[in-house]
Scaffold this motif. Structure first.
Motif, short mmCIF file in Angstrom:
data_model
loop_
_atom_site.label_atom_id
_atom_site.label_comp_id
_atom_site.label_asym_id
_atom_site.label_seq_id
_atom_site.Cartn_x
_atom_site.Cartn_y
_atom_site.Cartn_z
N PHE A 269 91.08 0.22 -6.16
CA PHE A 269 90.21 1.09 -5.38
C PHE A 269 90.55 2.54 -5.68
O PHE A 269 91.67 2.87 -6.07
CB PHE A 269 90.33 0.80 -3.88
CG PHE A 269 91.70 1.07 -3.32
CD1 PHE A 269 92.01 2.29 -2.75
CD2 PHE A 269 92.68 0.09 -3.37
CE1 PHE A 269 93.27 2.53 -2.24
CE2 PHE A 269 93.94 0.32 -2.86
CZ PHE A 269 94.24 1.55 -2.29
N GLU A 270 89.55 3.39 -5.51
CA GLU A 270 89.76 4.82 -5.67
C GLU A 270 88.64 5.59 -4.99
O GLU A 270 87.52 5.10 -4.85
CB GLU A 270 89.84 5.20 -7.15
CG GLU A 270 88.53 5.13 -7.89
CD GLU A 270 88.63 5.68 -9.30
OE1 GLU A 270 89.09 6.83 -9.47
OE2 GLU A 270 88.21 4.96 -10.23
N MET A 271 89.00 6.77 -4.56
CA MET A 271 88.00 7.71 -4.05
C MET A 271 87.38 8.35 -5.28
O MET A 271 88.06 9.04 -6.03
CB MET A 271 88.65 8.77 -3.16
CG MET A 271 89.16 8.26 -1.83
SD MET A 271 87.90 7.60 -0.72
CE MET A 271 86.91 9.04 -0.36
N VAL A 272 86.11 8.07 -5.53
CA VAL A 272 85.45 8.61 -6.73
C VAL A 272 84.83 9.97 -6.45
O VAL A 272 84.39 10.65 -7.37
CB VAL A 272 84.42 7.62 -7.31
CG1 VAL A 272 85.11 6.37 -7.82
CG2 VAL A 272 83.35 7.27 -6.31
N SER A 273 84.77 10.34 -5.17
CA SER A 273 84.42 11.70 -4.75
C SER A 273 85.02 11.87 -3.36
O SER A 273 85.67 10.94 -2.86
CB SER A 273 82.90 11.91 -4.73
OG SER A 273 82.32 11.29 -3.61
N ASP A 274 84.81 13.00 -2.74
CA ASP A 274 85.41 13.19 -1.41
C ASP A 274 84.76 12.34 -0.34
O ASP A 274 85.28 12.23 0.77
CB ASP A 274 85.40 14.67 -1.01
CG ASP A 274 84.00 15.20 -0.78
OD1 ASP A 274 83.03 14.62 -1.31
OD2 ASP A 274 83.87 16.21 -0.06
N SER A 275 83.66 11.67 -0.67
CA SER A 275 82.97 10.86 0.34
C SER A 275 82.66 9.43 -0.10
O SER A 275 82.01 8.70 0.63
CB SER A 275 81.67 11.55 0.76
OG SER A 275 80.78 11.63 -0.33
N VAL A 276 83.14 9.02 -1.28
CA VAL A 276 82.82 7.69 -1.80
C VAL A 276 84.10 6.95 -2.22
O VAL A 276 84.85 7.42 -3.06
CB VAL A 276 81.86 7.77 -3.02
CG1 VAL A 276 81.57 6.38 -3.57
CG2 VAL A 276 80.57 8.48 -2.65
N LEU A 277 84.30 5.78 -1.60
CA LEU A 277 85.41 4.89 -1.93
C LEU A 277 84.84 3.68 -2.67
O LEU A 277 83.92 3.03 -2.18
CB LEU A 277 86.12 4.43 -0.66
CG LEU A 277 87.20 3.36 -0.82
CD1 LEU A 277 88.37 3.89 -1.65
CD2 LEU A 277 87.68 2.90 0.54
N LEU B 209 87.86 6.42 6.19
CA LEU B 209 88.08 6.16 4.76
C LEU B 209 89.57 6.06 4.46
O LEU B 209 90.00 5.18 3.69
CB LEU B 209 87.40 7.23 3.91
CG LEU B 209 85.88 7.20 3.91
CD1 LEU B 209 85.31 8.44 3.23
CD2 LEU B 209 85.36 5.94 3.22
N LYS B 210 90.38 6.91 5.07
CA LYS B 210 91.83 6.86 4.87
C LYS B 210 92.41 5.56 5.44
O LYS B 210 93.31 4.96 4.86
CB LYS B 210 92.49 8.08 5.50
CG LYS B 210 92.30 9.34 4.70
CD LYS B 210 92.99 10.52 5.38
CE LYS B 210 92.99 11.77 4.57
NZ LYS B 210 91.82 12.42 4.27
N ARG B 211 91.89 5.14 6.58
CA ARG B 211 92.35 3.89 7.19
C ARG B 211 92.01 2.69 6.29
O ARG B 211 92.82 1.78 6.13
CB ARG B 211 91.70 3.73 8.56
CG ARG B 211 92.21 2.56 9.33
CD ARG B 211 91.65 2.55 10.74
NE ARG B 211 91.96 1.29 11.36
CZ ARG B 211 91.25 0.74 12.32
NH1 ARG B 211 90.19 1.34 12.80
NH2 ARG B 211 91.59 -0.42 12.83
N ILE B 212 90.83 2.72 5.69
CA ILE B 212 90.44 1.65 4.77
C ILE B 212 91.37 1.64 3.56
O ILE B 212 91.86 0.58 3.15
CB ILE B 212 88.96 1.82 4.34
CG1 ILE B 212 88.04 1.62 5.55
CG2 ILE B 212 88.62 0.86 3.19
CD1 ILE B 212 86.64 2.13 5.33
N GLU B 213 91.62 2.82 2.99
CA GLU B 213 92.54 2.91 1.84
C GLU B 213 93.92 2.36 2.19
O GLU B 213 94.51 1.62 1.41
CB GLU B 213 92.69 4.36 1.39
CG GLU B 213 91.53 4.89 0.59
CD GLU B 213 91.80 6.30 0.12
OE1 GLU B 213 91.89 6.49 -1.10
OE2 GLU B 213 91.93 7.20 0.97
N ALA B 214 94.44 2.71 3.37
CA ALA B 214 95.76 2.23 3.80
C ALA B 214 95.76 0.70 3.92
O ALA B 214 96.72 0.05 3.51
CB ALA B 214 96.16 2.88 5.12
N GLY B 215 94.70 0.13 4.45
CA GLY B 215 94.60 -1.32 4.56
C GLY B 215 94.55 -1.99 3.21
O GLY B 215 95.18 -3.04 3.00
#
Length: 105
Positions: free
Chosen positions: A30-38, A14-20
């Motif tokens: 984009f945002e993490m809407v919970s600790d497990s959902v992007l 998930l962090k790699r996806i956010e960085a991309g």
């Protein structure tokens, strides 16, 4: 794989996806809407949801073109139905919805 290992690998993905997504110049939010959902939102208000599914130990992706499940194969998150890895698939899916080429790898 135990739950701790799965969560660590899924969180790294998930962090790699956010960085991309941050590196891209695409018109999207984009945002993490919970600790497990992007959640990725595009200019046309369509969305792609990427989430960690703990019970199945998979990463699930919901996009305009369908739903996809990815399982860790020891080195990559691989689609459970097709021979495509998560980052390649997401690059394709995000590009389709954004209307421009985007590489998340």
């Amino acid at each position: 794989m135990n739950d701790r290992e799965f969560n660590a690998l899924a969180d790294m993905a998930l962090k790699r996806i956010e960085a991309g997504l941050e590196r891209s110049d695409a018109d999207l939010d984009f945002e993490m809407v919970s600790d497990s959902v992007l959640e990725i939102e595009f200019s046309d208000r369509s969305r792609i949801i990427v989430n960690r599914h703990d019970a199945a130990q998979e990463i699930w992706v919901a996009a305009r073109s369908g739903g996809f499940h990815y399982r860790w194969d020891g080195s990559n998150w691989q689609d459970t139905r097709h021979d495509e890895d998560l980052m390649a698939a997401l690059s394709r899916l995000v590009s389709e919805q954004a209307g421009e080429p985007i590489s998340l790898a």
